[in-house]
Write an enzyme that holds these catalytic residues in place. Structure first.
Site: not given
Length: 346
Positions: A197, A258, A282, A287, A306-307
């Site tokens: 990062d 994402r 996920d 989607e 997507h949970l």
């Protein structure tokens, strides 16, 4: 003070109303207007110029009805909406980023936009670790096979056995609130944790027991990689075919952040060839994924709808965060988490 509560099936109007009333608590007379949005029963999508929204511009314009403040998670606040709501001064969004709001239009209209950083950090971190464990130890795939009638005793064979987190090198791409939580959990399991990062503080990463490295180094050294970066123009398709080729053979890849961070096209071939050992997903580039999605027939795929952020505590926390901003506004205090600090409404 007239407030539009534009709730949905996750952060509902009942939560928003109760949190706002508790926070304002006599600071102002409150008159609520309500709009109920269909997410997540119906998927979100782009509305006009904003992303990941639920409902229509027309619904929001009608529901605003002279409101000074709006609290929401998913309602689209577009240039058209701001142009139709001259009395609006604050939009408080209970998400980690207000992607359903046109920030430039809000600023031009003098509307402050706040957001809710960290609202789902605990839930998303737990879910990411769960996906990682499920992929490394074949929990989900073996369960699905057993329920379909296949007993996979061969998973106990050395060549097919899973991998422990203890002693395994795990790479985290992104080190915000979620990535940092994941790192601390993995370190507690005994994993060696690498972080990529460019904005992370080296000392903070080291204090969590992890090592800050560049992305290519992380990919070359990691038996498992979990994505936690924010989606920006810089990070879109950050992990593409060239980056995947840097991973050790049989590596595990997790994406619960994402969909846009990952190029999904090379995943199925890499799984069929064994170049990737497993993927746990996920979030997706589309989607929900289409019926002919290549990963449906690929081996060692874990896919959830997507949970990662879907916990009751996340919804409660999100309502409290946006309500706190409404309370600050009602008392004339400085707002805490403003996405467009140049607005004159602060």
């Amino acid at each position: 003070m007239r407030i539009l509560s534009a709730g949905d099936e996750f952060v509902g109007n009942d939560l928003l109303r109760a949190a706002v009333r508790a926070e304002v608590n006599g600071s102002a007379e409150v008159d609520f207007r309500e709009l109920s949005l269909p997410w997540p029963i119906e998927p979100f999508g782009p509305v006009a110029e904003v992303d990941e929204a639920s409902g229509t511009e027309e619904q929001v314009i009608e529901a605003l009805d002279g409101a000074e403040v709006a609290v929401t998670q998913m309602a689209p606040f577009t240039r058209k909406v701001f142009a139709s709501a001259p009395g609006l001064k604050l939009v408080s969004v209970c998400r980690g980023g207000p992607v359903n709001v046109d920030l430039a239009a809000a600023t031009e209209a003098g509307v402050a936009v706040t957001f809710a950083p960290g609202r789902n950090a605990a839930a998303a971190a737990e879910f990411a670790v769960g996906l990682l464990l499920a992929a490394l130890r074949r929990i989900s795939t073996s369960s699905a096979e057993l329920l379909s009638g296949t007993w996979r005793g061969d998973y106990y064979a050395y060549a097919n056995a899973g991998v422990e987190l203890d002693g395994t090198t795990v790479g985290l791409v992104g080190y915000g609130a979620i990535g940092a939580r994941v790192a601390r959990v993995l370190v507690a399991f005994g994993a060696r944790v690498l972080v990529a990062d460019p904005y992370a503080d080296r000392d903070a990463v080291a204090a969590d027991g992890a090592e800050l490295v560049d992305l290519d180094d992380l990919l070359r050294r990691s038996a498992a990689v979990s994505l936690h970066a924010r989606l920006t123009a810089e990070t879109r398709k950050l992990i593409d075919a060239d980056k995947l080729a840097l991973l050790p053979p049989g590596a595990v890849l997790v994406n619960s952040a994402r969909g846009g961070l990952l190029d999904y096209a090379p995943l199925a071939p890499a799984l069929h060839s064994g170049r990737l050992g497993a993927v746990a997903l996920d979030v997706y580039d589309v989607e929900p994924p289409p019926a002919d999605w290549p990963l449906r027939d690929a081996p060692n795929v874990i896919a959830t709808p997507h949970l990662a952020g879907a916990s009751k505590q996340t919804a409660d926390r999100a309502a409290r965060i946006v309500a706190a901003e409404v309370g600050r506004y009602a008392r004339g205090e400085t707002l805490a988490n403003v996405a467009n600090p140049d607005t004159s409404a602060r």
